[in-house]
Design a protein around this motif. Structure first.
Motif, PDB file in Angstrom:
ATOM      1  N   LEU A  62     -28.394  28.136 -58.488  1.00  0.00           N
ATOM      2  CA  LEU A  62     -28.746  28.935 -57.147  1.00  0.00           C
ATOM      3  C   LEU A  62     -29.458  30.295 -57.289  1.00  0.00           C
ATOM      4  N   VAL A  63     -30.689  30.334 -56.765  1.00  0.00           N
ATOM      5  CA  VAL A  63     -31.213  31.628 -56.665  1.00  0.00           C
ATOM      6  C   VAL A  63     -31.334  32.330 -55.446  1.00  0.00           C
ATOM      7  N   GLY A  64     -30.860  31.697 -54.382  1.00  0.00           N
ATOM      8  CA  GLY A  64     -30.915  32.356 -53.082  1.00  0.00           C
ATOM      9  C   GLY A  64     -30.914  31.126 -51.962  1.00  0.00           C
ATOM     10  N   ALA A  65     -30.801  31.746 -50.615  1.00  0.00           N
ATOM     11  CA  ALA A  65     -30.997  30.925 -49.598  1.00  0.00           C
ATOM     12  C   ALA A  65     -31.962  31.066 -48.615  1.00  0.00           C
ATOM     13  N   LEU A  66     -32.411  30.132 -47.960  1.00  0.00           N
ATOM     14  CA  LEU A  66     -33.441  30.196 -46.670  1.00  0.00           C
ATOM     15  C   LEU A  66     -32.492  30.110 -45.560  1.00  0.00           C
ATOM     16  N   PHE A  67     -32.753  31.295 -44.879  1.00  0.00           N
ATOM     17  CA  PHE A  67     -32.265  31.162 -43.374  1.00  0.00           C
ATOM     18  C   PHE A  67     -32.977  30.735 -42.394  1.00  0.00           C
ATOM     19  N   TYR A  68     -32.563  30.095 -41.331  1.00  0.00           N
ATOM     20  CA  TYR A  68     -33.358  29.676 -40.315  1.00  0.00           C
ATOM     21  C   TYR A  68     -33.919  30.663 -39.398  1.00  0.00           C
ATOM     22  N   VAL A  69     -33.275  31.930 -39.114  1.00  0.00           N
ATOM     23  CA  VAL A  69     -33.902  33.052 -38.863  1.00  0.00           C
ATOM     24  C   VAL A  69     -34.985  33.846 -39.542  1.00  0.00           C
ATOM     25  N   ASP A  70     -34.761  33.683 -40.737  1.00  0.00           N
ATOM     26  CA  ASP A  70     -35.905  34.282 -41.686  1.00  0.00           C
ATOM     27  C   ASP A  70     -37.048  33.528 -41.673  1.00  0.00           C
ATOM     28  N   ALA A  71     -36.825  32.284 -41.625  1.00  0.00           N
ATOM     29  CA  ALA A  71     -38.060  31.356 -41.479  1.00  0.00           C
ATOM     30  C   ALA A  71     -38.959  31.509 -40.258  1.00  0.00           C
ATOM     31  N   LEU A  72     -38.135  31.929 -39.137  1.00  0.00           N
ATOM     32  CA  LEU A  72     -38.766  31.922 -37.909  1.00  0.00           C
ATOM     33  C   LEU A  72     -39.453  33.342 -38.002  1.00  0.00           C
ATOM     34  N   LYS A  73     -38.860  34.422 -38.507  1.00  0.00           N
ATOM     35  CA  LYS A  73     -39.418  35.475 -38.523  1.00  0.00           C
ATOM     36  C   LYS A  73     -40.833  35.436 -39.401  1.00  0.00           C
ATOM     37  N   ALA A  74     -40.662  34.795 -40.452  1.00  0.00           N
ATOM     38  CA  ALA A  74     -42.055  34.698 -41.398  1.00  0.00           C
ATOM     39  C   ALA A  74     -43.119  34.036 -40.732  1.00  0.00           C
ATOM     40  N   TYR A  75     -42.663  32.887 -39.810  1.00  0.00           N
ATOM     41  CA  TYR A  75     -43.490  32.175 -39.093  1.00  0.00           C
ATOM     42  C   TYR A  75     -44.148  32.964 -37.837  1.00  0.00           C
ATOM     43  N   ASN A  76     -43.586  33.839 -37.238  1.00  0.00           N
ATOM     44  CA  ASN A  76     -43.963  34.620 -36.237  1.00  0.00           C
ATOM     45  C   ASN A  76     -44.995  35.773 -36.840  1.00  0.00           C
ATOM     46  N   ARG A  77     -44.621  36.360 -37.940  1.00  0.00           N
ATOM     47  CA  ARG A  77     -45.289  37.393 -38.595  1.00  0.00           C
ATOM     48  C   ARG A  77     -46.723  36.558 -39.008  1.00  0.00           C
ATOM     49  N   ALA A  78     -46.586  35.499 -39.780  1.00  0.00           N
ATOM     50  CA  ALA A  78     -47.895  34.745 -40.118  1.00  0.00           C
ATOM     51  C   ALA A  78     -48.823  34.514 -38.809  1.00  0.00           C
ATOM     52  N   LEU A  79     -48.313  33.925 -37.531  1.00  0.00           N
ATOM     53  CA  LEU A  79     -49.047  33.816 -36.379  1.00  0.00           C
ATOM     54  C   LEU A  79     -49.657  35.128 -35.966  1.00  0.00           C
ATOM     55  N   ALA A  80     -48.751  36.102 -35.874  1.00  0.00           N
ATOM     56  CA  ALA A  80     -49.340  37.417 -35.407  1.00  0.00           C
ATOM     57  C   ALA A  80     -50.561  37.962 -36.334  1.00  0.00           C
ATOM     58  N   ALA A  81     -50.422  37.674 -37.828  1.00  0.00           N
ATOM     59  CA  ALA A  81     -51.489  38.368 -38.568  1.00  0.00           C
ATOM     60  C   ALA A  81     -52.798  37.324 -38.226  1.00  0.00           C
ATOM     61  N   THR A  82     -52.641  35.913 -38.219  1.00  0.00           N
ATOM     62  CA  THR A  82     -53.744  35.283 -37.680  1.00  0.00           C
ATOM     63  C   THR A  82     -54.262  35.365 -36.541  1.00  0.00           C
ATOM     64  N   ALA A  83     -53.597  35.702 -35.393  1.00  0.00           N
ATOM     65  CA  ALA A  83     -54.084  36.258 -34.210  1.00  0.00           C
ATOM     66  C   ALA A  83     -54.808  37.577 -34.440  1.00  0.00           C
ATOM     67  N   ALA A  84     -54.395  38.523 -35.010  1.00  0.00           N
ATOM     68  CA  ALA A  84     -54.940  39.661 -35.270  1.00  0.00           C
ATOM     69  C   ALA A  84     -56.318  39.611 -35.573  1.00  0.00           C
ATOM     70  N   GLU A  85     -56.388  38.653 -36.757  1.00  0.00           N
ATOM     71  CA  GLU A  85     -57.621  38.620 -37.687  1.00  0.00           C
ATOM     72  C   GLU A  85     -58.566  37.935 -36.682  1.00  0.00           C
ATOM     73  N   GLU A  86     -58.210  36.984 -35.742  1.00  0.00           N
ATOM     74  CA  GLU A  86     -59.295  36.296 -35.262  1.00  0.00           C
ATOM     75  C   GLU A  86     -59.837  37.056 -33.795  1.00  0.00           C
ATOM     76  N   HIS A  87     -58.730  38.120 -33.449  1.00  0.00           N
ATOM     77  CA  HIS A  87     -59.333  38.936 -32.433  1.00  0.00           C
ATOM     78  C   HIS A  87     -59.409  40.412 -32.803  1.00  0.00           C
ATOM     79  N   SER A  88     -59.933  40.553 -33.986  1.00  0.00           N
ATOM     80  CA  SER A  88     -60.341  42.016 -34.438  1.00  0.00           C
ATOM     81  C   SER A  88     -61.809  42.221 -34.309  1.00  0.00           C
TER      82      SER A  88
END
Length: 562
Positions: A536-562
């Motif tokens: 065992l080296v860690g655990a992936l939490f559902y809430v952390d996965a959703l936060k990472a997904y939202n951050r990635a989408l926000a970064a993509t949107a920021a690039e496309e609209h910059s």
């Protein structure tokens, strides 16, 4: 002047002054870096332009050598006078060489082209495969020179991606910079291939980057112009095709005919794409059933093309001679229809046989023949209110190409710039809009995106569909020493049940497991050896996965609209 008016003007002047000062400050801080980046874009544009020009001239030289002609622009006419066995042997030998190259230097024996560049822009920070790309360029060079029925633009676009990848790796470019440089290279390659700087820039934005961010436009425009200059210095400032007869359009009366032409071209484009995919599936099936070696597949396809070319030499190579004849309206109806059917079959055999080349030029030729066929019928039915056959051929050329490429804007511009005649604009735009709308419902938006979907890479739905595949569990997980780490006993139970992932697992594969399970986390384990127990080296939490997904989408949107 009333006091309120003075105060409003004073406020506006103050805001304008602040904006000017901020702009000057921004130029002082970021101006030099922007100029440096634009200089790199210029160099990439020049390099990609020379690559496109060299590829074109190389194909012309080898075609002239193999087929013994002094003018490759009349290759199809010349091939009719050659012995039948020579027409048959050349593509077979070329296919053998292609098979050896692809199976020696690529992991899957597949040619890299525009779809792989789109994948590189979306998933690989603007990078493409270098070794496989160079092998694909060589294979496409042999294919197009020895009788293959495909286009030269796809391999050139990927070669431009190889150039930008080399630069991006040397300057350690991040994802945004790498994608911008890739767009610069693609724009230059397309503009140099077609002598169309506006369309080259829009193609890079519309098809490869799939956004129109302002920050990308300036360097891409610079590179596109550079590619065009390279082309014009050698070939001159001439349009690829010319509208020989006047393109008079009877606006209100004739417009419904171009609407109908768009629907017909959408169906033809879908048939062309489906034929390629069906042939590829059939070739894969036969290869598994019969067991013939992968390196022989292009040679078998070459033999089939050689047999067809004995009676229909117009399928050889890019096919611009036949395209010009179609655009000039010199073919009769039955000949135009027959040439269309045979060309579709030849392109499907070439692509399904894993030879080389792209679909850009074939779609132009099929579109011109389709438009001419439709135009002959339309002008005979209503001659008093119809334009010329050539006008329909030009509209059909743009309509089929736009539907195949999934690029209505850039394809419309390419037709304008190829012809140098802006009077056909309304007819082309009407036909392109309907053909693209229809074909995009039959396939996944375009030929390239459908190719990727067939490989399990879903880009057609947008970033929300593929961003999860870019994120790894190891970058998002909570380690055991985290203040809010997962319960170690429960992790041990899940590991015993086989419900766990590794640090290299993507969130795309982890999210369904999280949504199905009762726990809101997944253990992340590593294996120190084949016989060792998972650690065992860690655990992936559902809430952390959703936060990472939202951050990635926000970064993509920021690039496309910059």
């Amino acid at each position: 002047m009333p006091e309120t008016t003075r105060s409003i003007l004073a406020k506006q002047l103050a805001q304008s002054g602040d904006a000017l000062r901020n702009g000057l400050s921004l130029m002082r801080r970021r101006g030099p870096s922007h100029v440096q980046f634009w200089f790199i874009a210029l160099l990439i544009g020049i390099a990609a332009g020379f690559a496109a020009l060299g590829f074109r001239l190389g194909i012309a030289w080898l075609q002239a050598t193999l087929y013994g002609t002094d003018d490759v622009r009349l290759l199809h006419s010349h091939a009719q006078q050659l012995p039948w066995y020579w027409i048959l042997v050349i593509p077979i030998v070329g296919g053998l060489v292609v098979g050896v190259i692809l199976n020696r230097f690529t992991p899957d024996g597949r040619v890299r082209a525009v779809a792989d560049v789109i994948e590189g822009a979306a998933l690989r920070d603007g990078r493409v495969e270098t070794r496989a790309g160079l092998a694909s360029l060589a294979a496409s060079f042999i294919t197009l020179s020895s009788g293959g029925s495909s286009g030269r633009e796809g391999p050139v676009v990927h070669m431009a991606g190889v150039i930008s990848t080399w630069v991006s790796d040397r300057i350690h470019a991040d994802g945004i910079t790498g994608r911008d440089l890739l767009g610069c290279a693609v724009a230059a390659a397309v503009s140099a291939s077609f002598n169309a700087p506006i369309a080259g820039a829009i193609f890079a934005l519309e098809v490869v980057l799939r956004h129109f961010a302002v920050h990308s436009f300036a360097p891409i425009a610079i590179a596109s112009v550079a590619g065009t200059v390279i082309n014009r210095l050698h070939l001159g400032d001439v349009a690829e095709f010319n509208l020989i007869t006047p393109g008079a359009l009877q606006f209100y009366v004739e417009l419904p005919a171009f609407l109908l032409l768009g629907l017909v071209c959408g169906v033809v484009a879908a048939v062309l794409m489906r034929a390629i995919f069906w042939t590829e599936n059939m070739a894969d099936h036969l290869q598994r059933q019969i067991g013939f070696p992968a390196w022989s597949r292009p040679a078998i396809a070459g033999g089939m093309l050689g047999v067809i070319a004995i009676w229909f030499p117009h399928i050889i190579g890019v096919g611009y001679e036949t395209t010009r004849i179609a655009l000039s309206g010199e073919l009769v109806l039955l000949t135009a229809i027959l040439f269309t059917v045979v060309k579709v079959a030849a392109v499907a055999i070439t692509m399904g046989g894993r030879m080389g080349g792209g679909v850009f030029s074939p779609s132009l030729m099929v579109g011109a023949l389709t438009g001419l066929s439709f135009g002959i019928i339309a002008t005979n039915v209503l001659p008093e209110v119809s334009g010329t056959h050539a006008l329909y051929a030009f509209a059909g050329m743009g309509a089929v190409a736009a539907a195949v490429l999934g690029a209505p804007i850039s394809t419309t511009l390419i037709v304008f710039e190829l012809t140098g005649d802006w009077q056909i604009g309304i007819a082309v735009m009407v036909s392109v809009s309907l053909s693209t709308a229809l074909a995009s419902r039959i396939v996944d938006r375009s030929f390239f995106l459908t190719q990727l979907q067939r490989r399990g890479i879903g880009l057609a739905a947008g970033p929300q569909a593929y961003v999860l595949s870019l994120l790894r569990a190891g970058a998002v997980m909570r380690p055991p020493e985290h203040a809010r780490a997962a319960d170690p006993d429960r992790c041990a139970e899940l590991i015993g049940e086989g419900v766990c992932i590794t640090p290299s697992s993507t969130l795309e594969s982890a999210m369904p497991m999280l949504e199905r399970g009762k726990d809101r986390f997944l253990p992340v384990v590593v294996l120190d050896g084949d016989d060792s127990a998972p650690r065992l080296v860690g655990a992936l939490f559902y809430v952390d996965a959703l936060k990472a997904y939202n951050r990635a989408l926000a970064a993509t949107a920021a690039e496309e609209h910059s």
